[in-house]
Motif scaffolding. Structure first.
Motif, PDB file in Angstrom:
ATOM      1  N   VAL A   1       2.841  -6.062  -3.038  1.00 38.26           N
ATOM      2  CA  VAL A   1       4.166  -6.602  -2.757  1.00 38.26           C
ATOM      3  C   VAL A   1       4.357  -7.905  -3.527  1.00 38.26           C
ATOM      4  N   ASP A   2       5.424  -7.956  -4.317  1.00 36.00           N
ATOM      5  CA  ASP A   2       5.818  -9.180  -5.015  1.00 36.00           C
ATOM      6  C   ASP A   2       7.116  -9.667  -4.385  1.00 36.00           C
ATOM      7  N   ILE A   3       7.144 -10.931  -4.033  1.00 31.51           N
ATOM      8  CA  ILE A   3       8.335 -11.520  -3.432  1.00 31.51           C
ATOM      9  C   ILE A   3       8.761 -12.674  -4.322  1.00 31.51           C
ATOM     10  N   ARG A   4      10.023 -12.643  -4.724  1.00 37.57           N
ATOM     11  CA  ARG A   4      10.529 -13.665  -5.638  1.00 37.57           C
ATOM     12  C   ARG A   4      11.909 -14.134  -5.216  1.00 37.57           C
ATOM     13  N   VAL A   5      12.204 -15.350  -5.606  1.00 39.93           N
ATOM     14  CA  VAL A   5      13.556 -15.866  -5.466  1.00 39.93           C
ATOM     15  C   VAL A   5      14.375 -15.236  -6.591  1.00 39.93           C
ATOM     16  N   LYS A   6      15.595 -14.814  -6.283  1.00 35.77           N
ATOM     17  CA  LYS A   6      16.451 -14.215  -7.306  1.00 35.77           C
ATOM     18  C   LYS A   6      16.626 -15.206  -8.454  1.00 35.77           C
ATOM     19  N   PRO A   7      16.439 -14.753  -9.685  1.00 38.31           N
ATOM     20  CA  PRO A   7      16.538 -15.663 -10.831  1.00 38.31           C
ATOM     21  C   PRO A   7      17.855 -16.449 -10.835  1.00 38.31           C
ATOM     22  N   GLY A   8      17.714 -17.767 -11.007  1.00 35.82           N
ATOM     23  CA  GLY A   8      18.870 -18.645 -11.075  1.00 35.82           C
ATOM     24  C   GLY A   8      19.431 -19.089  -9.736  1.00 35.82           C
ATOM     25  N   SER A   9      18.809 -18.684  -8.616  1.00 36.08           N
ATOM     26  CA  SER A   9      19.368 -19.014  -7.306  1.00 36.08           C
ATOM     27  C   SER A   9      18.715 -20.220  -6.625  1.00 36.08           C
ATOM     28  N   HIS A  10      17.665 -20.768  -7.219  1.00 38.66           N
ATOM     29  CA  HIS A  10      16.975 -21.910  -6.602  1.00 38.66           C
ATOM     30  C   HIS A  10      16.517 -22.873  -7.682  1.00 38.66           C
ATOM     31  N   GLN A  11      16.643 -24.159  -7.416  1.00 37.61           N
ATOM     32  CA  GLN A  11      16.286 -25.158  -8.422  1.00 37.61           C
ATOM     33  C   GLN A  11      14.776 -25.233  -8.673  1.00 37.61           C
ATOM     34  N   SER A  12      13.961 -24.773  -7.735  1.00 33.11           N
ATOM     35  CA  SER A  12      12.500 -24.773  -7.908  1.00 33.11           C
ATOM     36  C   SER A  12      11.974 -23.339  -7.912  1.00 33.11           C
ATOM     37  N   GLU A  13      12.693 -22.473  -8.548  1.00 37.95           N
ATOM     38  CA  GLU A  13      12.391 -21.035  -8.548  1.00 37.95           C
ATOM     39  C   GLU A  13      10.944 -20.733  -8.934  1.00 37.95           C
ATOM     40  N   HIS A  14      10.474 -21.302 -10.014  1.00 36.41           N
ATOM     41  CA  HIS A  14       9.116 -21.018 -10.494  1.00 36.41           C
ATOM     42  C   HIS A  14       8.061 -21.439  -9.472  1.00 36.41           C
ATOM     43  N   ALA A  15       8.206 -22.631  -8.902  1.00 33.03           N
ATOM     44  CA  ALA A  15       7.225 -23.127  -7.927  1.00 33.03           C
ATOM     45  C   ALA A  15       7.226 -22.271  -6.660  1.00 33.03           C
ATOM     46  N   VAL A  16       8.406 -21.876  -6.178  1.00 35.17           N
ATOM     47  CA  VAL A  16       8.495 -21.044  -4.976  1.00 35.17           C
ATOM     48  C   VAL A  16       7.843 -19.688  -5.239  1.00 35.17           C
ATOM     49  N   ASN A  17       8.163 -19.077  -6.380  1.00 36.44           N
ATOM     50  CA  ASN A  17       7.582 -17.773  -6.717  1.00 36.44           C
ATOM     51  C   ASN A  17       6.059 -17.848  -6.824  1.00 36.44           C
ATOM     52  N   LYS A  18       5.557 -18.929  -7.393  1.00 42.33           N
ATOM     53  CA  LYS A  18       4.110 -19.103  -7.535  1.00 42.33           C
ATOM     54  C   LYS A  18       3.444 -19.194  -6.154  1.00 42.33           C
ATOM     55  N   GLN A  19       4.048 -19.947  -5.252  1.00 43.48           N
ATOM     56  CA  GLN A  19       3.487 -20.075  -3.902  1.00 43.48           C
ATOM     57  C   GLN A  19       3.495 -18.751  -3.157  1.00 43.48           C
ATOM     58  N   LEU A  20       4.578 -18.010  -3.281  1.00 44.65           N
ATOM     59  CA  LEU A  20       4.724 -16.770  -2.509  1.00 44.65           C
ATOM     60  C   LEU A  20       3.813 -15.645  -2.977  1.00 44.65           C
ATOM     61  N   ASN A  21       3.344 -15.705  -4.212  1.00 42.31           N
ATOM     62  CA  ASN A  21       2.555 -14.606  -4.746  1.00 42.31           C
ATOM     63  C   ASN A  21       1.115 -14.987  -5.056  1.00 42.31           C
ATOM     64  N   ASP A  22       0.692 -16.136  -4.573  1.00 41.76           N
ATOM     65  CA  ASP A  22      -0.688 -16.582  -4.732  1.00 41.76           C
ATOM     66  C   ASP A  22      -1.434 -16.317  -3.421  1.00 41.76           C
ATOM     67  N   LYS A  23      -2.415 -15.429  -3.462  1.00 44.33           N
ATOM     68  CA  LYS A  23      -3.137 -15.018  -2.243  1.00 44.33           C
ATOM     69  C   LYS A  23      -3.768 -16.193  -1.507  1.00 44.33           C
ATOM     70  N   GLU A  24      -4.372 -17.110  -2.259  1.00 43.93           N
ATOM     71  CA  GLU A  24      -5.031 -18.243  -1.617  1.00 43.93           C
ATOM     72  C   GLU A  24      -4.027 -19.149  -0.917  1.00 43.93           C
TER      73      GLU A  24
END
Length: 173
Positions: free
Chosen positions: A123-146
């Motif tokens: 399962v990959d969970i991401r913020v919709k592209p362009g919808s959040h100012q910290s999109e990359h950081a949020v996506n990294k947190q949500l998909n990092d198992k540790e």
């Protein structure tokens, strides 16, 4: 948790009727003339579609507006879900570009799916592209198992997650 409100006046959308679960191979009720062997011998897993995934997550409560669901706030919708044989991609849309609850929303979605889906799915969970100012950081947190595992060891965070997931069993209500 802080009591800061990131979106004091969210837009609320009408929710759709629950989707009907599709029966792939056999009916629940077999007539007398139908084959009585209802079990498949090939042991292939039953496929899951985007509507079924949406039914699992649509009634998760928003962490900031607890009386509203992610569906009512248009944070999740069926078109934002992509299902492949062993992968599921969910894109969600925060209500505002600076939403401080985005990570918590994504974590709620992840926990709901971890509890409901077989382990064969990535399962990959991401913020919709362009919808959040910290999109990359949020996506990294949500998909990092540790990072996810560490978050789930925090009792305060788990308590908030459980509150968000209380209504998730309502499946489309």
């Amino acid at each position: 948790m802080t009591s800061e409100v990131f979106n004091a006046n969210p837009t609320i959308v009408a929710t759709a009727a629950p989707t009907a679960r599709r029966r792939a191979a056999h009916s629940l009720w077999l007539s007398d003339d139908e084959d009585s062997d209802i079990y498949d011998s090939d042991d292939e897993p039953e496929p899951i579609d985007a509507d079924e995934i949406f039914d699992l997550i649509r009634s998760i409560s928003d962490p900031e507006h607890r009386s509203m669901t992610l569906e009512q706030l248009a944070v999740v919708s069926a078109p934002q879900i992509t299902v492949a044989p062993s992968r599921i991609l969910i894109e969600f849309t925060p209500t505002v570009p600076h939403c401080g609850m985005s990570t918590l929303i994504g974590l709620s979605i992840r926990v709901r799916l971890l509890r409901a889906l077989p382990t064969r799915f990535k399962v990959d969970i991401r913020v919709k592209p362009g919808s959040h100012q910290s999109e990359h950081a949020v996506n990294k947190q949500l998909n990092d198992k540790e990072r996810v595992a560490a978050a789930l060891e925090n009792p305060s965070l788990v308590e908030v997650l459980e509150t968000c997931l209380q209504g998730a069993g309502r499946r489309g209500l």
